[in-house]
Write a protein that holds these residues in place. Sequence first.
Motif, PDB file in Angstrom:
ATOM      1  N   VAL A 119     -10.347  10.526  10.633  1.00  0.00           N
ATOM      2  CA  VAL A 119      -9.809  10.647   9.276  1.00  0.00           C
ATOM      3  C   VAL A 119     -10.548  11.734   8.497  1.00  0.00           C
ATOM      4  O   VAL A 119     -11.753  11.644   8.279  1.00  0.00           O
ATOM      5  N   ASP A 120      -9.821  12.756   8.090  1.00  0.00           N
ATOM      6  CA  ASP A 120     -10.342  13.769   7.174  1.00  0.00           C
ATOM      7  C   ASP A 120     -10.010  13.371   5.741  1.00  0.00           C
ATOM      8  O   ASP A 120      -9.098  12.555   5.513  1.00  0.00           O
ATOM      9  N   PRO A 121     -10.724  13.933   4.750  1.00  0.00           N
ATOM     10  CA  PRO A 121     -10.396  13.624   3.350  1.00  0.00           C
ATOM     11  C   PRO A 121      -8.919  13.889   3.066  1.00  0.00           C
ATOM     12  O   PRO A 121      -8.368  14.932   3.442  1.00  0.00           O
ATOM     13  N   GLY A 122      -8.270  12.917   2.449  1.00  0.00           N
ATOM     14  CA  GLY A 122      -6.856  13.026   2.130  1.00  0.00           C
ATOM     15  C   GLY A 122      -5.936  12.445   3.177  1.00  0.00           C
ATOM     16  O   GLY A 122      -4.739  12.230   2.911  1.00  0.00           O
ATOM     17  N   ASP A 123      -6.449  12.191   4.384  1.00  0.00           N
ATOM     18  CA  ASP A 123      -5.624  11.556   5.411  1.00  0.00           C
ATOM     19  C   ASP A 123      -5.364  10.100   5.061  1.00  0.00           C
ATOM     20  O   ASP A 123      -6.122   9.475   4.308  1.00  0.00           O
ATOM     21  N   GLU A 124      -4.331   9.545   5.652  1.00  0.00           N
ATOM     22  CA  GLU A 124      -3.915   8.184   5.338  1.00  0.00           C
ATOM     23  C   GLU A 124      -4.280   7.208   6.448  1.00  0.00           C
ATOM     24  O   GLU A 124      -4.217   7.540   7.633  1.00  0.00           O
ATOM     25  N   VAL A 125      -4.651   6.003   6.021  1.00  0.00           N
ATOM     26  CA  VAL A 125      -4.899   4.897   6.939  1.00  0.00           C
ATOM     27  C   VAL A 125      -4.031   3.733   6.483  1.00  0.00           C
ATOM     28  O   VAL A 125      -4.136   3.280   5.340  1.00  0.00           O
ATOM     29  N   VAL A 126      -3.186   3.248   7.367  1.00  0.00           N
ATOM     30  CA  VAL A 126      -2.263   2.147   7.061  1.00  0.00           C
ATOM     31  C   VAL A 126      -2.862   0.845   7.563  1.00  0.00           C
ATOM     32  O   VAL A 126      -3.326   0.769   8.709  1.00  0.00           O
ATOM     33  N   TYR A 127      -2.866  -0.173   6.709  1.00  0.00           N
ATOM     34  CA  TYR A 127      -3.337  -1.488   7.146  1.00  0.00           C
ATOM     35  C   TYR A 127      -2.673  -2.575   6.304  1.00  0.00           C
ATOM     36  O   TYR A 127      -2.155  -2.310   5.214  1.00  0.00           O
ATOM     37  N   PRO A 128      -2.661  -3.813   6.809  1.00  0.00           N
ATOM     38  CA  PRO A 128      -2.044  -4.919   6.057  1.00  0.00           C
ATOM     39  C   PRO A 128      -2.949  -5.348   4.913  1.00  0.00           C
ATOM     40  O   PRO A 128      -4.164  -5.138   4.944  1.00  0.00           O
ATOM     41  N   TRP A 129      -2.342  -5.968   3.915  1.00  0.00           N
ATOM     42  CA  TRP A 129      -3.148  -6.495   2.816  1.00  0.00           C
ATOM     43  C   TRP A 129      -2.488  -7.745   2.257  1.00  0.00           C
ATOM     44  O   TRP A 129      -1.315  -7.734   1.977  1.00  0.00           O
ATOM     45  N   ARG A 130      -3.214  -8.870   2.218  1.00  0.00           N
ATOM     46  CA  ARG A 130      -4.645  -8.884   2.344  1.00  0.00           C
ATOM     47  C   ARG A 130      -5.099  -9.022   3.781  1.00  0.00           C
ATOM     48  O   ARG A 130      -4.494  -9.711   4.576  1.00  0.00           O
ATOM     49  N   SER A 131      -6.215  -8.304   4.078  1.00  0.00           N
ATOM     50  CA  SER A 131      -6.807  -8.378   5.406  1.00  0.00           C
ATOM     51  C   SER A 131      -8.315  -8.213   5.231  1.00  0.00           C
ATOM     52  O   SER A 131      -8.844  -8.525   4.154  1.00  0.00           O
ATOM     53  N   PHE A 132      -9.000  -7.724   6.271  1.00  0.00           N
ATOM     54  CA  PHE A 132     -10.459  -7.632   6.221  1.00  0.00           C
ATOM     55  C   PHE A 132     -10.905  -6.766   5.045  1.00  0.00           C
ATOM     56  O   PHE A 132     -10.461  -5.630   4.887  1.00  0.00           O
ATOM     57  N   THR A 152       3.737 -10.567   4.677  1.00  0.00           N
ATOM     58  CA  THR A 152       5.006 -11.236   4.426  1.00  0.00           C
ATOM     59  C   THR A 152       4.775 -12.511   3.606  1.00  0.00           C
ATOM     60  O   THR A 152       3.637 -12.914   3.359  1.00  0.00           O
ATOM     61  N   ALA A 153       5.861 -13.156   3.237  1.00  0.00           N
ATOM     62  CA  ALA A 153       5.761 -14.406   2.480  1.00  0.00           C
ATOM     63  C   ALA A 153       5.045 -15.490   3.281  1.00  0.00           C
ATOM     64  O   ALA A 153       4.472 -16.422   2.701  1.00  0.00           O
ATOM     65  N   SER A 154       5.037 -15.358   4.612  1.00  0.00           N
ATOM     66  CA  SER A 154       4.336 -16.326   5.465  1.00  0.00           C
ATOM     67  C   SER A 154       2.931 -15.845   5.840  1.00  0.00           C
ATOM     68  O   SER A 154       2.337 -16.366   6.775  1.00  0.00           O
ATOM     69  N   HIS A 155       2.430 -14.831   5.094  1.00  0.00           N
ATOM     70  CA  HIS A 155       1.043 -14.348   5.228  1.00  0.00           C
ATOM     71  C   HIS A 155       0.765 -13.682   6.568  1.00  0.00           C
ATOM     72  O   HIS A 155      -0.357 -13.720   7.066  1.00  0.00           O
ATOM     73  N   GLU A 156       1.805 -13.032   7.124  1.00  0.00           N
ATOM     74  CA  GLU A 156       1.685 -12.316   8.391  1.00  0.00           C
ATOM     75  C   GLU A 156       1.816 -10.811   8.166  1.00  0.00           C
ATOM     76  O   GLU A 156       2.313 -10.350   7.130  1.00  0.00           O
ATOM     77  N   HIS A 157       1.389 -10.025   9.153  1.00  0.00           N
ATOM     78  CA  HIS A 157       1.606  -8.582   9.107  1.00  0.00           C
ATOM     79  C   HIS A 157       3.109  -8.307   8.998  1.00  0.00           C
ATOM     80  O   HIS A 157       3.912  -8.893   9.742  1.00  0.00           O
ATOM     81  N   ASP A 158       3.484  -7.395   8.115  1.00  0.00           N
ATOM     82  CA  ASP A 158       4.867  -6.938   8.026  1.00  0.00           C
ATOM     83  C   ASP A 158       4.966  -5.656   8.856  1.00  0.00           C
ATOM     84  O   ASP A 158       4.874  -4.536   8.336  1.00  0.00           O
ATOM     85  N   LEU A 159       5.126  -5.823  10.163  1.00  0.00           N
ATOM     86  CA  LEU A 159       5.082  -4.677  11.058  1.00  0.00           C
ATOM     87  C   LEU A 159       6.197  -3.656  10.806  1.00  0.00           C
ATOM     88  O   LEU A 159       5.940  -2.446  10.876  1.00  0.00           O
ATOM     89  N   PRO A 160       7.435  -4.074  10.505  1.00  0.00           N
ATOM     90  CA  PRO A 160       8.451  -3.063  10.175  1.00  0.00           C
ATOM     91  C   PRO A 160       8.059  -2.224   8.956  1.00  0.00           C
ATOM     92  O   PRO A 160       8.246  -1.002   8.955  1.00  0.00           O
ATOM     93  N   ALA A 161       7.491  -2.873   7.950  1.00  0.00           N
ATOM     94  CA  ALA A 161       7.069  -2.127   6.757  1.00  0.00           C
ATOM     95  C   ALA A 161       5.883  -1.223   7.075  1.00  0.00           C
ATOM     96  O   ALA A 161       5.770  -0.113   6.530  1.00  0.00           O
ATOM     97  N   MET A 162       4.997  -1.676   7.948  1.00  0.00           N
ATOM     98  CA  MET A 162       3.862  -0.840   8.328  1.00  0.00           C
ATOM     99  C   MET A 162       4.331   0.390   9.099  1.00  0.00           C
ATOM    100  O   MET A 162       3.827   1.502   8.892  1.00  0.00           O
ATOM    101  N   ALA A 163       5.288   0.205   9.999  1.00  0.00           N
ATOM    102  CA  ALA A 163       5.831   1.345  10.735  1.00  0.00           C
ATOM    103  C   ALA A 163       6.500   2.327   9.781  1.00  0.00           C
ATOM    104  O   ALA A 163       6.353   3.554   9.924  1.00  0.00           O
ATOM    105  N   ALA A 164       7.218   1.797   8.801  1.00  0.00           N
ATOM    106  CA  ALA A 164       7.901   2.660   7.831  1.00  0.00           C
ATOM    107  C   ALA A 164       6.924   3.402   6.927  1.00  0.00           C
ATOM    108  O   ALA A 164       7.259   4.449   6.367  1.00  0.00           O
ATOM    109  N   ALA A 165       5.703   2.862   6.765  1.00  0.00           N
ATOM    110  CA  ALA A 165       4.705   3.479   5.894  1.00  0.00           C
ATOM    111  C   ALA A 165       3.990   4.656   6.547  1.00  0.00           C
ATOM    112  O   ALA A 165       3.260   5.393   5.874  1.00  0.00           O
ATOM    113  N   ILE A 166       4.174   4.863   7.849  1.00  0.00           N
ATOM    114  CA  ILE A 166       3.513   5.960   8.553  1.00  0.00           C
ATOM    115  C   ILE A 166       4.180   7.283   8.180  1.00  0.00           C
ATOM    116  O   ILE A 166       5.408   7.420   8.239  1.00  0.00           O
ATOM    117  N   THR A 167       3.350   8.257   7.780  1.00  0.00           N
ATOM    118  CA  THR A 167       3.840   9.589   7.417  1.00  0.00           C
ATOM    119  C   THR A 167       3.123  10.637   8.264  1.00  0.00           C
ATOM    120  O   THR A 167       2.309  10.311   9.136  1.00  0.00           O
TER     121      THR A 167
END
Length: 381
Positions: A119-132, A152-167
């Motif tokens: 990761v260089d300055p300005g690069d993006e890191v995608v992660y679920p929240w809340r998490s570590f 998600t509403a069931s407190h799980e990773h929203d993997l489709p949304a995480m995939a969509a957040a990748i740029t």
Amino acid sequence: MNETSAPDQYQPAADPLAPVERIRTRACLEALPAYIAGKPSVDDGRRRFKVSSNESPYAPIPAVVEAATEALATSNRYPDMGVLALREALAARHDVDPQQICVSTGSTAVIADLVRAVVDPGDEVVYPWRSFEAYPIIVGAQGGNSVRVPLTASHEHDLPAMAAAITHRTRLVLLCTPNNPTGTALSHEALADFLRRVPEDVVVAIDEAYREFHEPATVADTTALFREHANVVLLRTFSKLQGLAGLRIGYAIAHPRLARALTAVTIPFGTSAPAQAAALACLRPEVLEELDRRADALRAERDRVQGALAADGWDLPRSQGNFLYFPLAERSAQFTAFAEQRGLVLRAYGVDGVRATIAEQEANDLLIDICGQWRERDAQA
């Protein structure tokens, strides 16, 4: 995943004779959240159980203590910087080349090495929240931009949304399974589908600090996923089941190019000789057998507590970690105060929820009792 100390909140009175500091610190540090460790028990003479940190209720196995103690005898010498013996043992266990094992001072440090490596300055890191809780701190300290994807509403990773957040600026995706603090876990099928949607130049780190507490029959085969995808890195720790939280040692299983990068950025001689010796002892067959028995016992105790709470009307996320999560939202602080008054120190996460680590049976029974009192009080209100 790993617990560290919160910053000291004590601010000494200004000394009029002290020199004025005019140093410059990095601007990104101003925006960093503080890591808040599990609250310690108050020393007021009353017995309290501290289940606010994800620590093992078991002391390290005697053979492990003996190995660490023996290593202290030569602590006037630097430890093996290459951590060769441990890396060879871990490589044999995971069926990889020793060069693919990268050891550091806990899996949190491995994550920091990973961020420094990609990761260089300005690069993006995608992660679920809340998490570590360390994720945003580590990313921000490197100058990276956190992209937090709500659970998600069931407190799980929203993997489709995480995939969509990748740029095009995304360099790293962090997945935590079982997730700290909610305890929810990702299935093999969900992980496999997600990895097919991630560009090959984006690193996907699967943080498995709590893997040993997952039901063995349903835990994801992340080793197979690692072999199928050159952008996957697996993160493990000796802090949890093995009980070496105080020695600070964890590792990554990486493909060769990334492994070389992690080795380049890790702190030289960071992993102490006692930590290396203790971790190596944890891999002895007889020690592994005892650790398996402990894992079985903790899983059974977790399920017992979660079942008792469900019977009492609590609707909690199904945990695969060594902890339970109470999604109490704005009532989180009130619940932790209620529990502490009755001898149990829990971990609140702002206005999201509360985590309780599965500990010795007496502490777990107290948790069940306190939860019953809380619901009874609500019913009478």
